[in-house]
Write an enzyme that holds these catalytic residues in place. Sequence first.
Site, PDB file in Angstrom:
ATOM      1  N   GLY A  10      31.408  32.779 -21.532  1.00 15.79           N
ATOM      2  CA  GLY A  10      31.021  32.810 -20.122  1.00 15.79           C
ATOM      3  C   GLY A  10      29.508  32.791 -19.941  1.00 15.79           C
ATOM      4  N   ASP A  35      42.830  35.775 -25.324  1.00 15.31           N
ATOM      5  CA  ASP A  35      43.236  35.798 -23.915  1.00 15.31           C
ATOM      6  C   ASP A  35      43.505  37.249 -23.518  1.00 15.31           C
ATOM      7  OD1 ASP A  35      44.321  35.580 -21.430  1.00 15.31           O
ATOM      8  OD2 ASP A  35      45.763  34.018 -21.954  1.00 15.31           O
ATOM      9  N   ALA A  59      35.999  38.131 -17.498  1.00 13.77           N
ATOM     10  CA  ALA A  59      36.617  38.557 -16.238  1.00 13.77           C
ATOM     11  C   ALA A  59      37.181  37.331 -15.543  1.00 13.77           C
ATOM     12  CB  ALA A  59      35.588  39.237 -15.339  1.00 13.77           C
ATOM     13  N   THR A  61      36.679  35.669 -12.559  1.00 11.69           N
ATOM     14  CA  THR A  61      35.534  35.775 -11.642  1.00 11.69           C
ATOM     15  C   THR A  61      35.634  34.875 -10.408  1.00 11.69           C
ATOM     16  OG1 THR A  61      34.353  34.137 -12.970  1.00 11.69           O
ATOM     17  CG2 THR A  61      33.897  36.450 -13.454  1.00 11.69           C
ATOM     18  N   THR A 100      30.562  44.598 -10.873  1.00 11.90           N
ATOM     19  CA  THR A 100      29.979  43.745  -9.847  1.00 11.90           C
ATOM     20  C   THR A 100      29.531  44.484  -8.587  1.00 11.90           C
ATOM     21  OG1 THR A 100      30.570  41.945  -8.322  1.00 11.90           O
ATOM     22  CG2 THR A 100      32.373  43.302  -9.107  1.00 11.90           C
ATOM     23  N   ASP A 101      28.569  43.877  -7.893  1.00 10.09           N
ATOM     24  CA  ASP A 101      28.147  44.370  -6.573  1.00 10.09           C
ATOM     25  C   ASP A 101      29.287  44.233  -5.553  1.00 10.09           C
ATOM     26  OD1 ASP A 101      27.778  41.591  -7.055  1.00 10.09           O
ATOM     27  OD2 ASP A 101      26.506  41.388  -5.290  1.00 10.09           O
ATOM     28  N   TYR A 124      39.244  40.576  -5.750  1.00  8.61           N
ATOM     29  CA  TYR A 124      38.319  40.576  -6.894  1.00  8.61           C
ATOM     30  C   TYR A 124      37.622  41.939  -6.997  1.00  8.61           C
ATOM     31  CZ  TYR A 124      33.992  39.525  -9.489  1.00  8.61           C
ATOM     32  OH  TYR A 124      32.931  39.554 -10.369  1.00  8.61           O
ATOM     33  N   LYS A 128      38.071  44.742  -9.916  1.00  8.87           N
ATOM     34  CA  LYS A 128      36.927  45.143 -10.745  1.00  8.87           C
ATOM     35  C   LYS A 128      36.701  46.660 -10.647  1.00  8.87           C
ATOM     36  CE  LYS A 128      34.355  42.900 -12.748  1.00  8.87           C
ATOM     37  NZ  LYS A 128      34.356  42.487 -14.193  1.00  8.87           N
TER      38      LYS A 128
HETATM   39  N1  LIG Z   1      28.374  35.620 -11.917  1.00 11.56           N
HETATM   40  C1  LIG Z   1      27.994  36.549 -11.063  1.00 11.56           C
HETATM   41  O1  LIG Z   1      27.265  36.269 -10.108  1.00 11.56           O
HETATM   42  C2  LIG Z   1      28.401  37.965 -11.255  1.00 11.56           C
HETATM   43  C3  LIG Z   1      28.024  38.891 -10.281  1.00 11.56           C
HETATM   44  C4  LIG Z   1      28.401  40.210 -10.436  1.00 11.56           C
HETATM   45  C5  LIG Z   1      29.120  40.611 -11.535  1.00 11.56           C
HETATM   46  N2  LIG Z   1      29.494  39.693 -12.472  1.00 11.56           N
HETATM   47  C6  LIG Z   1      30.287  40.174 -13.616  1.00 11.56           C
HETATM   48  O2  LIG Z   1      29.628  39.805 -14.804  1.00 11.56           O
HETATM   49  C7  LIG Z   1      30.582  39.571 -15.831  1.00 11.56           C
HETATM   50  C8  LIG Z   1      30.342  38.206 -16.457  1.00 11.56           C
HETATM   51  O3  LIG Z   1      30.512  37.207 -15.467  1.00 11.56           O
HETATM   52  P1  LIG Z   1      29.945  35.729 -15.665  1.00 11.56           P
HETATM   53  O4  LIG Z   1      28.983  35.488 -14.589  1.00 11.56           O
HETATM   54  O5  LIG Z   1      29.536  35.519 -17.080  1.00 11.56           O
HETATM   55  O6  LIG Z   1      31.269  34.902 -15.330  1.00 11.56           O
HETATM   56  P2  LIG Z   1      31.950  33.682 -16.101  1.00 11.56           P
HETATM   57  O7  LIG Z   1      30.934  32.691 -16.497  1.00 11.56           O
HETATM   58  O8  LIG Z   1      33.077  33.282 -15.211  1.00 11.56           O
HETATM   59  O9  LIG Z   1      32.498  34.346 -17.427  1.00 11.56           O
HETATM   60  C9  LIG Z   1      33.717  35.031 -17.487  1.00 11.56           C
HETATM   61  C10 LIG Z   1      34.363  34.648 -18.788  1.00 11.56           C
HETATM   62  O10 LIG Z   1      35.622  35.311 -18.854  1.00 11.56           O
HETATM   63  C11 LIG Z   1      36.555  34.385 -19.359  1.00 11.56           C
HETATM   64  N3  LIG Z   1      37.915  34.713 -19.004  1.00 11.56           N
HETATM   65  C12 LIG Z   1      38.561  34.544 -17.832  1.00 11.56           C
HETATM   66  N4  LIG Z   1      39.835  34.923 -17.951  1.00 11.56           N
HETATM   67  C13 LIG Z   1      39.999  35.337 -19.221  1.00 11.56           C
HETATM   68  C14 LIG Z   1      41.092  35.829 -19.965  1.00 11.56           C
HETATM   69  N5  LIG Z   1      42.319  35.963 -19.422  1.00 11.56           N
HETATM   70  N6  LIG Z   1      40.909  36.155 -21.240  1.00 11.56           N
HETATM   71  C15 LIG Z   1      39.709  36.004 -21.828  1.00 11.56           C
HETATM   72  N7  LIG Z   1      38.633  35.536 -21.204  1.00 11.56           N
HETATM   73  C16 LIG Z   1      38.778  35.215 -19.904  1.00 11.56           C
HETATM   74  C17 LIG Z   1      36.140  33.064 -18.761  1.00 11.56           C
HETATM   75  O11 LIG Z   1      36.700  31.991 -19.490  1.00 11.56           O
HETATM   76  P3  LIG Z   1      37.124  30.641 -18.732  1.00 11.56           P
HETATM   77  O12 LIG Z   1      35.910  30.142 -18.059  1.00 11.56           O
HETATM   78  O13 LIG Z   1      37.632  29.789 -19.842  1.00 11.56           O
HETATM   79  O14 LIG Z   1      38.192  31.046 -17.769  1.00 11.56           O
HETATM   80  C18 LIG Z   1      34.622  33.153 -18.896  1.00 11.56           C
HETATM   81  O15 LIG Z   1      34.215  32.688 -20.149  1.00 11.56           O
HETATM   82  C19 LIG Z   1      31.953  39.738 -15.181  1.00 11.56           C
HETATM   83  O16 LIG Z   1      32.408  41.045 -15.399  1.00 11.56           O
HETATM   84  C20 LIG Z   1      31.673  39.567 -13.701  1.00 11.56           C
HETATM   85  O17 LIG Z   1      32.617  40.260 -12.917  1.00 11.56           O
HETATM   86  C21 LIG Z   1      29.144  38.383 -12.355  1.00 11.56           C
END
Ligand SMILES: NC(=O)c1ccc[n+]([C@@H]2O[C@H](COP(=O)([O-])OP(=O)(O)OC[C@H]3O[C@@H](n4cnc5c(N)ncnc54)[C@H](OP(=O)(O)O)[C@@H]3O)[C@@H](O)[C@H]2O)c1
Length: 300
Positions: A10, A35, A59, A61, A100-101, A124, A128
């Site tokens: 991710g 998974d 997550a 997301t 997350t926020d 979501y 979370k």
């Molecule tokens: N992005 C933001 O703006 C943001 C803001 C606040 C908090 N966060 C938090 O930060 C963390 C990282 O988010 P990120 O931005 O890196 O998001 P991301 O790029 O969507 O990464 C999430 C990863 O989780 C994987 N995933 C989804 N379902 C899964 C499953 N069943 N088993 C295993 N892996 C799975 C996804 O794989 P696939 O892509 O193959 O599905 C992806 O690689 C999360 O906890 C998110 O809630 C993110």
Amino acid sequence: MKILIVGAGGRLGAALMREYHGEHDVAGFNHAQLDLSSFDKIREKLGGTDFDVLINAAAFTNVDLCEQQPDRAFRINAEAPRVLAEICGEKNAKLIHFSTDYVFDGEKRAPYTEEDEANPISVYGESKLAGEKNVLATGDRSASAKATADRHLVVRVSWVFGPDRSSFIDGMIKRAQESETVDAITDKFSTPTYTHDVAKMLSQFFDSDVEGGILHFANAGRCSWQEYAQWALDCCDKAGLSLKSKTVGACSLKDMANWIARRPVYSVLSTAKYTQLTGISPRTWREAVADYITRFYSKK
Ligand SMILES: NC(=O)c1ccc[n+]([C@@H]2O[C@H](COP(=O)([O-])OP(=O)(O)OC[C@H]3O[C@@H](n4cnc5c(N)ncnc54)[C@H](OP(=O)(O)O)[C@@H]3O)[C@@H](O)[C@H]2O)c1
């Protein structure tokens, strides 16, 4: 110290893998390799892996899809983290779990602290928040598992960007390169946060003696999506990128007719606790964005 990263493919997980490579003994599982919806597989894979710190950057997301698939959201975002926490308890390892926020309702008009009550307004956010509680719960655990759980850390971040997966900022730059007009929302506020900066801050918390709990991390300051996009284009322009549009127009949350989930209007995270613990103030979001664009766009 052995670091294992779940969600290694991710935006954040891939950045952590890259940043810690060479500095720590780091390994990771991406979605295809593990998974999180299969709890047996989690136990099988992680049971056979040796680590001191487990970082969960995986997550579900997609905020709108979570609204349509609540069972999947809760399984991945809430129940799987409980399984990860249990495994860490058994191995006497520390779990660092990202949140997350979006656990907040966005009604406040000052930065949210770790003490502020969470009140999610989307599936979501609810899933979370449930994940946070499951990671930090000490409930009916054994004394040694409780001691380990006290060290688990939930790190809430906001508006994450970085080179490993496209996000809002990359979409805006692409549109400005291809189109004469670009607009972004003016009435939604938080703080962009660079994955590189998250990686730097996080390694200060690997030590098992560091107390756990909830910790907010974001770059400093606040902005609307329109201000964020405008600054990104200003940086691109300065870096010599060819843009068809250099000004970001205004639109409003009420224009987002295709959004399914509700989003908090204001979700700035206070990083006062982080600064109090480490003596470090995060750099501003403008500096972080400028750095990102210099590093990853100016040579394109
Ligand atoms: N992005 C933001 O703006 C943001 C803001 C606040 C908090 N966060 C938090 O930060 C963390 C990282 O988010 P990120 O931005 O890196 O998001 P991301 O790029 O969507 O990464 C999430 C990863 O989780 C994987 N995933 C989804 N379902 C899964 C499953 N069943 N088993 C295993 N892996 C799975 C996804 O794989 P696939 O892509 O193959 O599905 C992806 O690689 C999360 O906890 C998110 O809630 C993110």
